[in-house]
Design a protein around this motif. Structure first.
Motif, mmCIF file in Angstrom:
data_model
loop_
_atom_site.group_PDB
_atom_site.id
_atom_site.type_symbol
_atom_site.label_atom_id
_atom_site.label_comp_id
_atom_site.label_asym_id
_atom_site.label_seq_id
_atom_site.Cartn_x
_atom_site.Cartn_y
_atom_site.Cartn_z
ATOM 1 N N ARG A 185 -6.343 -21.090 7.269
ATOM 2 C CA ARG A 185 -7.541 -21.917 7.702
ATOM 3 C C ARG A 185 -7.302 -22.498 9.133
ATOM 4 O O ARG A 185 -8.169 -22.572 9.905
ATOM 5 C CB ARG A 185 -7.854 -23.173 6.730
ATOM 6 N N LEU A 186 -5.719 -22.980 9.481
ATOM 7 C CA LEU A 186 -5.690 -23.361 10.770
ATOM 8 C C LEU A 186 -5.834 -22.314 11.984
ATOM 9 O O LEU A 186 -6.333 -22.961 12.927
ATOM 10 C CB LEU A 186 -4.272 -24.118 10.645
ATOM 11 N N TYR A 221 -21.661 -18.884 5.141
ATOM 12 C CA TYR A 221 -21.870 -20.528 4.796
ATOM 13 C C TYR A 221 -21.500 -20.688 3.082
ATOM 14 O O TYR A 221 -21.510 -21.982 3.017
ATOM 15 C CB TYR A 221 -23.192 -20.918 5.209
ATOM 16 N N ALA A 222 -21.646 -19.643 2.467
ATOM 17 C CA ALA A 222 -21.525 -19.833 1.071
ATOM 18 C C ALA A 222 -19.778 -19.602 0.617
ATOM 19 O O ALA A 222 -19.504 -19.558 -0.661
ATOM 20 C CB ALA A 222 -22.425 -18.930 0.296
ATOM 21 N N GLN A 223 -18.960 -19.395 1.853
ATOM 22 C CA GLN A 223 -17.790 -18.845 1.344
ATOM 23 C C GLN A 223 -16.583 -19.736 1.886
ATOM 24 O O GLN A 223 -15.775 -19.387 2.258
ATOM 25 C CB GLN A 223 -17.390 -17.422 2.255
ATOM 26 N N ARG A 224 -16.866 -21.142 1.585
ATOM 27 C CA ARG A 224 -15.951 -21.921 2.085
ATOM 28 C C ARG A 224 -15.389 -21.885 3.445
ATOM 29 O O ARG A 224 -14.337 -21.672 3.599
ATOM 30 C CB ARG A 224 -14.918 -22.358 1.145
ATOM 31 N N PRO A 225 -16.353 -21.561 4.490
ATOM 32 C CA PRO A 225 -15.862 -21.411 5.916
ATOM 33 C C PRO A 225 -15.370 -22.510 6.526
ATOM 34 O O PRO A 225 -15.386 -23.601 6.101
ATOM 35 C CB PRO A 225 -17.128 -20.819 6.454
ATOM 36 N N VAL A 226 -14.461 -22.374 7.463
ATOM 37 C CA VAL A 226 -14.057 -23.195 8.350
ATOM 38 C C VAL A 226 -15.289 -23.430 9.429
ATOM 39 O O VAL A 226 -15.897 -22.413 10.061
ATOM 40 C CB VAL A 226 -12.945 -22.864 9.374
ATOM 41 N N MET A 227 -15.727 -24.497 9.829
ATOM 42 C CA MET A 227 -16.954 -24.970 10.748
ATOM 43 C C MET A 227 -16.568 -25.825 11.915
ATOM 44 O O MET A 227 -15.860 -26.702 11.553
ATOM 45 C CB MET A 227 -18.022 -25.535 9.793
ATOM 46 N N THR A 228 -17.344 -25.666 12.679
ATOM 47 C CA THR A 228 -17.154 -26.710 14.058
ATOM 48 C C THR A 228 -18.451 -26.731 14.755
ATOM 49 O O THR A 228 -19.283 -25.813 14.959
ATOM 50 C CB THR A 228 -16.187 -25.988 15.043
ATOM 51 N N THR A 275 -14.842 -17.045 8.460
ATOM 52 C CA THR A 275 -13.919 -16.819 7.416
ATOM 53 C C THR A 275 -13.206 -15.514 7.780
ATOM 54 O O THR A 275 -13.497 -14.835 8.757
ATOM 55 C CB THR A 275 -14.562 -16.589 5.956
ATOM 56 N N PRO A 276 -11.879 -15.499 7.193
ATOM 57 C CA PRO A 276 -11.405 -14.076 7.377
ATOM 58 C C PRO A 276 -12.090 -12.755 7.141
ATOM 59 O O PRO A 276 -13.190 -12.884 6.217
ATOM 60 C CB PRO A 276 -9.890 -14.191 6.871
ATOM 61 N N TRP A 323 -10.740 -14.978 1.835
ATOM 62 C CA TRP A 323 -9.447 -15.946 2.001
ATOM 63 C C TRP A 323 -8.473 -15.485 1.153
ATOM 64 O O TRP A 323 -8.826 -14.678 0.077
ATOM 65 C CB TRP A 323 -9.989 -17.484 1.450
ATOM 66 N N GLY A 324 -7.236 -15.811 1.027
ATOM 67 C CA GLY A 324 -6.105 -15.867 0.128
ATOM 68 C C GLY A 324 -5.595 -14.441 0.187
ATOM 69 O O GLY A 324 -5.218 -13.964 -1.020
ATOM 70 N N GLN A 325 -5.857 -13.370 1.185
ATOM 71 C CA GLN A 325 -5.175 -12.088 1.067
ATOM 72 C C GLN A 325 -3.670 -12.071 0.971
ATOM 73 O O GLN A 325 -3.137 -12.968 1.709
ATOM 74 C CB GLN A 325 -5.717 -11.182 2.177
ATOM 75 N N PRO A 326 -3.005 -11.469 0.360
ATOM 76 C CA PRO A 326 -1.442 -11.465 0.234
ATOM 77 C C PRO A 326 -0.886 -11.322 1.634
ATOM 78 O O PRO A 326 -1.434 -10.398 2.373
ATOM 79 C CB PRO A 326 -0.991 -10.318 -0.722
#
Length: 645
Positions: free
Chosen positions: A24-25, A212-219, A233-234, A238-241
């Motif tokens: 996310r960072l 916007y429905a995939q817990r995105p990072v927003m600014t 989002t990636p 999210w959460g790919q190994p």
């Protein structure tokens, strides 16, 4: 082997948490760069347009040739500007490039059905306003920027004079390419929303709305007069190994296999056992969290370097000792109680606890997971503990809770304030309905009795005075009724339903049939049976009733009223037009006629209270629509109503 697998699972859990935070960072860093580039590019293009407005302000008589020479340096492939137009007194008469844009010449912003609202907002605020992105007649998408131009006063202390508008179109596709958005979509799922600067309330105009429905990072991208919202989002979610996660899994598997082999070959040699211990030690030493292992009695069996920093002792001095040897008794009892709870539960238990590092004095809040460790027979032989620092996360959560609490307090205060205002308005309405109308009824009654019973005793002038008193009473009573109608408009509920506009118009005409016939007038209705709009039935009826009454009242002397009601569709909804051939008005008074108590004619010539059109505007605003007019003295007037579909 089982303790190692449990350890691997716990380590993997925290490694995944850390990986998600880093992920996310990383996305936030990319979004921050894109936001800065977009804001910089938009402001850079606006700055060029602002320079042109400064030239016009100093040379208000600028002609097309001089305008084109200046604008030529701004509209080129280096910049996102596609064209620039000048609109003295709100009418476009300057354009660069002129080729391909001839159709825009002569466009009047004051009367244009779709651009009037945005253009007038620029004049009212005195600030640049962006609109779009929207499709362009020349092809592609563009952002329309409008900026007011004011001419400096000629006298000291004078006020600047409004010259007109300068509008420009930014090429959105070029904006995307130059700011790097098109490159970013190779690794990210991006979306932009906020058409016309509406931010999170606006529509999505770029990318995948599902972001916007995939817990995105927003600014937020701050623009003149509004904002856009950029989300990402990636590309693969999210959460790919990650490589580290696979490495932890591999190390856990290898350690477990190694432990099994060592147990099987224990009698054949100690060297293999030593290699397994080294691998496990390497794994523990690389974990940034606190890791330790206790036996069932609470004595330490192993720990990693981070745990050594916390207690302020080396591992050799920690092993074989308990919590009471390193922390105060109360805190040690708390740790042991949690150990016993995990053993009793027979499964991992998590809790939060404050830890102070003996090495450097750092104090933080940690999330601790304690897992029972079992031997080959399934008996619990100890407890594995892993503590992860969550101080920053908790601080952020506390800030959010405080902000929410402050917001709730402000909402409650505002709600109470609005309730008090509504109460005062109800009191005022009651006073108008009863306290003010009671004296009027007395004046009306006594003046009527005076005329009926003593009219013969008065001379002609006395009777004229009494007639004037009664007319004033009637006018005052009508004014009070209109004021009450305007007040009720603010407080009445709005019922948003789909209405058949032709049926509504016919019902209003049926109510006014006698008045129309008395004046010898005619009304034509051109509304398709399928033409519908979203509106409040009572509110729309009140609007049409007031506009029809105005068209009848302001007809030209000696000519019967001729009125037409028409309906068309627009980009934003349905537009109704009520046309008459009456006395008309000067468009410089356009805004004034919709203000309460504002009249353009004397009451002796055209009776009324000056409240009707104010009610029309208020009703349209509450229904989510708008009203405007076109007219000229002696040439009739057309009132337009725009309603959502």
């Amino acid at each position: 082997m089982l303790p190692i697998l449990v350890t691997e699972q716990v380590i993997e859990h925290f490694a995944q948490s850390r990986a998600r935070e880093q992920e996310r960072l990383s996305v936030l860093t990319t979004l921050s760069t894109l936001r800065a580039r977009i804001e910089g590019m938009v402001n850079a293009n606006l700055l060029m347009v602002h320079g042109l407005t400064a030239v016009i302000s100093a040379n208000p008589d600028i002609d097309q040739n001089k305008f084109a020479r200046i604008a030529r340096g701004l509209v080129d492939k280096r910049h996102a500007l596609r064209n620039i137009a000048g609109a003295p007194d709100m009418v476009i008469s300057l354009m660069y490039p002129l080729a391909g844009n001839e159709g825009a010449m002569g466009l009047n912003y004051r009367t244009h059905p779709t651009q009037a609202s945005a253009a007038l907002r620029v004049v009212e605020t005195g600030q640049p306003v962006l609109a779009g992105p929207l499709p362009l007649l020349q092809g592609g998408m563009g952002i329309v920027a409008r900026e007011p131009v004011f001419i400096p006063p000629t006298d000291a202390g004078g006020r600047p004079r409004f010259w007109g508008l300068v509008s420009s179109i930014f090429d959105v596709d070029l904006l995307y390419r130059q700011t790097g958005i098109m490159e970013a979509i190779s690794t990210l799922r991006l979306a932009l929303r906020g058409t016309d600067g509406k931010g999170a309330r606006g529509e999505v105009f770029f990318g995948d709305p599902g972001v916007y429905a995939q817990r995105p990072v927003m600014t937020d991208i701050v623009l003149p007069g509004g904002a856009w919202q950029l989300a990402a989002t990636p590309k693969l979610g999210w959460g790919q190994p990650t490589g580290l996660l696979w490495l932890i899994r591999l190390l856990g598997l290898l350690s477990a296999c190694g432990a099994g082999v060592i147990a099987y070959l224990l009698a054949r040699g100690r060297q293999a056992l030593t290699r397994s211990e080294v691998r496990l030690r390497t794994l523990l030493d690389t974990i940034p969290d606190l890791v330790w292992l206790k036996d069932a009695d609470g004595f330490f069996l192993a720990c990693n370097p981070r745990f050594e920093q916390c207690v302020g002792a080396r591992e050799s001095d920690i092993l074989g000792k308990g919590d009471h040897d390193f922390v105060p008794a109360e805190q040690a009892d708390f740790f042991l109680e949690n150990d016993r709870a995990a053993i009793a539960a027979g499964s991992p238990l998590a809790n939060e606890e404050w830890l102070t590092f003996a090495s450097d004095g750092y104090r933080g809040l940690f999330e601790t997971l304690k897992t029972p460790v079992r031997d080959a027979r399934g008996a619990i032989v100890g407890v594995l503990g892993i503590a992860h620092d969550i101080s920053e996360r908790k601080r952020a959560e506390d800030e959010i809770r405080q902000l929410n609490a402050d917001l709730e307090d402000r909402v409650q205060a505002r709600t109470a304030e609005l309730a008090a205002i509504n109460k005062e308005l109800e009191t005022f309405t009651y006073s108008v309905s009863h306290d003010l109308k009671a004296p009027l009824r007395g004046i009306d009654g006594y003046s009527r009795l005076l005329l009926e019973d003593h009219g013969q005793q008065l001379n002609e002038e006395g009777r004229l005075f009494l007639d004037n008193v009664r007319r004033c009473v009637d006018q005052m009573s009508q004014l009070i009724e209109d004021l009450l109608a305007y007040s009720r408009m603010e407080r009445r509920g709005v019922h948003d339903v789909t209405l058949d506009l032709a049926s509504v118009a016919k019902r209003i005409l049926a109510e006014r049939r006698d008045d129309i016939q008395a004046l010898g007038g005619s009304v034509t209705v051109d509304l398709a049976e399928s033409l519908t709009a979203r509106a409040d039935p009572d509110g729309l009826s009140m609007v049409l009733r007031n506009l029809l009454d105005n068209a009848l009242k302001f007809s030209r002397s000696g000519a019967p009223p001729c009125i037409a009601i028409e309906g068309t569709t627009s980009e934003y909804g349905i537009i109704l037009a009520i046309r008459d051939q009456g006395i008309g008005f000067d468009l410089q008074f356009h805004d004034r006629i919709f203000e309460i108590f504002q009249r353009l004619q004397r009451a002796e010539e055209y009776p009324g209270t000056g409240v009707g059109l104010a009610i029309v505007r208020k009703a349209m605003e509450r229904m989510g629509g708008r009203v405007w007019a076109e007219s000229a003295p002696g040439q009739g007037a057309t009132f337009f109503l725009e309603l959502p579909r």
